[in-house]
Design a protein around this motif. Structure first.
Motif, PDB file in Angstrom:
ATOM      1  N   GLU A  99       1.082   3.177   0.775  1.00  0.00           N
ATOM      2  CA  GLU A  99       1.003   3.149  -0.682  1.00  0.00           C
ATOM      3  C   GLU A  99       0.387   4.409  -1.291  1.00  0.00           C
ATOM      4  O   GLU A  99       0.417   4.605  -2.512  1.00  0.00           O
ATOM      5  CB  GLU A  99       0.173   1.939  -1.134  1.00  0.00           C
ATOM      6  CG  GLU A  99      -1.282   1.944  -0.687  1.00  0.00           C
ATOM      7  CD  GLU A  99      -1.507   1.465   0.741  1.00  0.00           C
ATOM      8  OE1 GLU A  99      -2.677   1.381   1.147  1.00  0.00           O
ATOM      9  OE2 GLU A  99      -0.495   1.191   1.452  1.00  0.00           O
ATOM     10  N   GLY A 100      -0.155   5.308  -0.449  1.00  0.00           N
ATOM     11  CA  GLY A 100      -0.814   6.516  -0.947  1.00  0.00           C
ATOM     12  C   GLY A 100       0.130   7.693  -1.087  1.00  0.00           C
ATOM     13  O   GLY A 100       1.352   7.559  -0.956  1.00  0.00           O
ATOM     14  N   GLU A 157      15.141  14.813   5.884  1.00  0.00           N
ATOM     15  CA  GLU A 157      13.698  14.919   5.732  1.00  0.00           C
ATOM     16  C   GLU A 157      13.251  14.516   4.334  1.00  0.00           C
ATOM     17  O   GLU A 157      14.025  14.588   3.369  1.00  0.00           O
ATOM     18  CB  GLU A 157      13.243  16.359   6.003  1.00  0.00           C
ATOM     19  CG  GLU A 157      13.792  17.374   5.010  1.00  0.00           C
ATOM     20  CD  GLU A 157      13.518  18.807   5.413  1.00  0.00           C
ATOM     21  OE1 GLU A 157      13.176  19.047   6.595  1.00  0.00           O
ATOM     22  OE2 GLU A 157      13.651  19.694   4.559  1.00  0.00           O
ATOM     23  N   ALA A 158      12.010  14.089   4.249  1.00  0.00           N
ATOM     24  CA  ALA A 158      11.337  13.824   2.970  1.00  0.00           C
ATOM     25  C   ALA A 158      10.065  14.658   2.962  1.00  0.00           C
ATOM     26  O   ALA A 158       9.238  14.549   3.876  1.00  0.00           O
ATOM     27  CB  ALA A 158      11.011  12.348   2.824  1.00  0.00           C
ATOM     28  N   ARG A 159       9.903  15.489   1.942  1.00  0.00           N
ATOM     29  CA  ARG A 159       8.768  16.410   1.898  1.00  0.00           C
ATOM     30  C   ARG A 159       7.691  15.898   0.964  1.00  0.00           C
ATOM     31  O   ARG A 159       7.979  15.314  -0.077  1.00  0.00           O
ATOM     32  CB  ARG A 159       9.236  17.808   1.496  1.00  0.00           C
ATOM     33  CG  ARG A 159      10.077  18.433   2.592  1.00  0.00           C
ATOM     34  CD  ARG A 159      10.360  19.908   2.407  1.00  0.00           C
ATOM     35  NE  ARG A 159      10.979  20.398   3.655  1.00  0.00           N
ATOM     36  CZ  ARG A 159      10.315  20.928   4.663  1.00  0.00           C
ATOM     37  NH1 ARG A 159       9.009  21.084   4.578  1.00  0.00           N
ATOM     38  NH2 ARG A 159      10.941  21.322   5.754  1.00  0.00           N
ATOM     39  N   GLY A 160       6.432  16.127   1.389  1.00  0.00           N
ATOM     40  CA  GLY A 160       5.292  15.681   0.611  1.00  0.00           C
ATOM     41  C   GLY A 160       4.400  16.837   0.224  1.00  0.00           C
ATOM     42  O   GLY A 160       4.826  17.988   0.110  1.00  0.00           O
ATOM     43  N   ILE A 161       3.126  16.534   0.029  1.00  0.00           N
ATOM     44  CA  ILE A 161       2.151  17.506  -0.452  1.00  0.00           C
ATOM     45  C   ILE A 161       1.625  18.338   0.718  1.00  0.00           C
ATOM     46  O   ILE A 161       1.327  17.809   1.797  1.00  0.00           O
ATOM     47  CB  ILE A 161       0.981  16.779  -1.146  1.00  0.00           C
ATOM     48  CG1 ILE A 161       1.498  15.961  -2.332  1.00  0.00           C
ATOM     49  CG2 ILE A 161      -0.089  17.766  -1.602  1.00  0.00           C
ATOM     50  CD1 ILE A 161       0.466  15.004  -2.912  1.00  0.00           C
ATOM     51  N   ASP A 201      -6.159   7.291  -1.115  1.00  0.00           N
ATOM     52  CA  ASP A 201      -4.891   6.715  -1.537  1.00  0.00           C
ATOM     53  C   ASP A 201      -4.424   7.229  -2.893  1.00  0.00           C
ATOM     54  O   ASP A 201      -3.510   6.665  -3.500  1.00  0.00           O
ATOM     55  CB  ASP A 201      -4.968   5.181  -1.547  1.00  0.00           C
ATOM     56  CG  ASP A 201      -6.017   4.644  -2.511  1.00  0.00           C
ATOM     57  OD1 ASP A 201      -6.645   5.459  -3.218  1.00  0.00           O
ATOM     58  OD2 ASP A 201      -6.202   3.412  -2.543  1.00  0.00           O
ATOM     59  N   THR A 202      -5.037   8.314  -3.379  1.00  0.00           N
ATOM     60  CA  THR A 202      -4.614   8.934  -4.638  1.00  0.00           C
ATOM     61  C   THR A 202      -4.600  10.450  -4.494  1.00  0.00           C
ATOM     62  O   THR A 202      -5.295  11.010  -3.628  1.00  0.00           O
ATOM     63  CB  THR A 202      -5.559   8.576  -5.799  1.00  0.00           C
ATOM     64  OG1 THR A 202      -6.855   9.128  -5.525  1.00  0.00           O
ATOM     65  CG2 THR A 202      -5.651   7.066  -5.999  1.00  0.00           C
TER      66      THR A 202
END
Length: 464
Positions: free
Chosen positions: A261-262, A301-305, A334-335
């Protein structure tokens, strides 16, 4: 060049090359076209459901066009030539990846990634190519005799012709190419990564394959080819389910961080399993026979931070512990605000029209050795052979930089530079001291010379 002839800047060459490769690969691997279709469906649904929030890590136009390729070469000469070709497109070597110890299977390669490094160039087209190179001198995989024969084979082949390399050098020196030369450059570059239909020496290929399927794919053939071409998707779990529903066999898991969920961080990857592709082989008797190889697969792929070194250390620890949602909750806030507060993620400073400063996450543009090796391993039918009792051959970023013939950029330095540049730009626009934008966790106000107040969220640029 005629007065009317169009001129192609490096980013335009890069974008055109990515499209050309995609068209070619779709013809060679039809399941890749299915992967693109499903990716577009998923991305459209995510944008409809989440609105502007879906584009926090890049506009939908960027995400739709985004690809990363993967190629494999055998020698320092070959990887230095690759660097010249990608250099023409404004792509630079970033990062060092040692896959030899990242997997239990036999993957005797080291790698770097060629990509744009400037923020504006990434926004124009973020095409990147993960480029692996064999380490024939590593005794865990290759005997002295096999190393000698392998290096002789690699040294006798030519992957990239002189016309292609000359055009690449001119494009890099001149900042682009005229339309006619650009068309020739793009055609030759695309052809260089097509799957060859020339018969493969069966005995030689099988000897290398017994050591490593990856080694055979690099050193068992007289050419190279695009190994996979990876689209970006906004919901990789949904894509995985939709691909399976279409009857496409996927690997067993999604590599990288778990679904939780984060905030999404770094990179999640999966693929459909390598398909049996027909290849012609020449037997020791000289007869040409048909067989099949499973060396190319469809990755997504899925890219994040992007994470800071402190964040990356937490990631590495969590992966060792199992990378479950429970482990992730114990390891990461989680934020996004929590990532900022703990100095775990990179965020830039952006100024709204009303003068409000807000934080925006920096997209992770690079790769994860364990995930890359996991994708490789999941698509291998045989783990090959590896003698752990032997000493490995030392390879590091400095060695790779020498082989490539160019500076090897450190990903953390690039992300940190983005943060600093955005902070300085925001401070200049607001006519304030840049240090005044680094505030406490609570929202504060910055007083500008005209006495207006600027809302400044907490510590927007986490430090490396």
């Amino acid at each position: 060049m005629t007065q009317q002839e169009e001129f192609y800047a490096p980013w335009q060459l890069r974008a055109a090359f990515a499209r050309s490769l995609s068209d070619m690969y779709g013809q060679e691997v039809p399941a890749y076209t299915t992967l693109l279709e499903v990716s577009h469906e998923v991305n459209a649904d995510v944008v409809r459901a989440r609105g502007a929030d879906a584009e926090r890590l890049g506009s939908i136009d960027r995400v739709t066009a985004e690809r990363h390729g993967a190629i494999r070469v055998g020698t320092p000469t070959e990887i230095s030539q690759v660097a010249r070709i990608f250099g023409a497109m404004g792509m630079h070597p970033v990062g060092f990846y040692d896959l030899r110890d990242a997997s239990s299977s036999s993957v005797p390669v080291i790698s770097t990634a060629f990509r744009p490094i400037d923020r504006a160039e990434l926004a124009r087209n973020p095409f990147r190519v993960f480029t692996s190179m064999l380490v024939p001198g590593d005794r865990r995989f290759f005997s002295a005799d096999l190393q000698q024969r392998l290096e002789r084979f690699l040294g006798a082949r030519t992957l990239f012709g002189p016309e292609l390399l000359a055009l690449a050098d001119r494009a890099e020196a001149d900042g682009g190419l005229a339309a006619g030369d650009a068309a020739t450059f793009l055609r030759l570059a695309t052809e260089a990564f097509e799957l060859s239909r020339e018969p493969v020496d069966q005995a030689w290929y099988r000897e290398l394959e017994a050591v490593s399927a990856v080694a055979a794919d690099i050193g068992g053939v007289p050419s190279t080819h695009i190994n996979h071409l990876t689209p970006r998707v906004l919901d990789i779990d949904d894509l995985y389910a939709r691909m399976e529903a279409r009857g496409i066999t996927m690997i067993d898991a999604i590599q990288g961080p778990p679904l939780w969920e984060g905030p999404d961080v770094l990179l999640r990857q999966t693929s459909f399993r390598a398909l049996a592709e027909p290849r012609a082989f020449r037997t020791p008797s000289g007869e040409v026979v048909q067989d099949a190889l499973r060396v190319r697969f469809g990755e997504v792929e899925a890219r994040g931070i992007a994470l800071t070194p402190a964040g990356r250390a937490r990631y590495d620890e969590a992966i060792v512990r199992g990378a479950t949602p429970e482990v992730w909750r114990e390891t990461f806030p989680d934020t996004e605000a929590g990532l900022v507060a703990h100095g775990l993620g990179y965020f830039t400073y952006e100024v709204s029209d009303d003068g409000t400063v807000r934080r925006e996450p920096v997209v992770y543009e690079d790769f994860l050795p364990r995930s890359a090796a996991g994708i490789f391993q999941s698509n291998l039918t045989d783990e090959g052979s590896k003698d752990a009792a032997q000493a490995g051959e030392e390879r590091d970023a400095d060695w790779m930089s020498g082989a490539v013939g160019r500076e090897l950029h450190d990903p953390f330095d690039l992300y940190a530079a983005q943060v600093v540049a955005s902070r300085d730009a925001a401070a200049t626009r607001l006519a304030v001291d840049p240090e005044s934008l680094d505030t406490t966790l609570d929202t504060t106000s910055v007083t500008t010379p005209d006495s207006t107040h600027v809302t400044t969220p907490t510590n927007l640029g986490a430090q490396a």
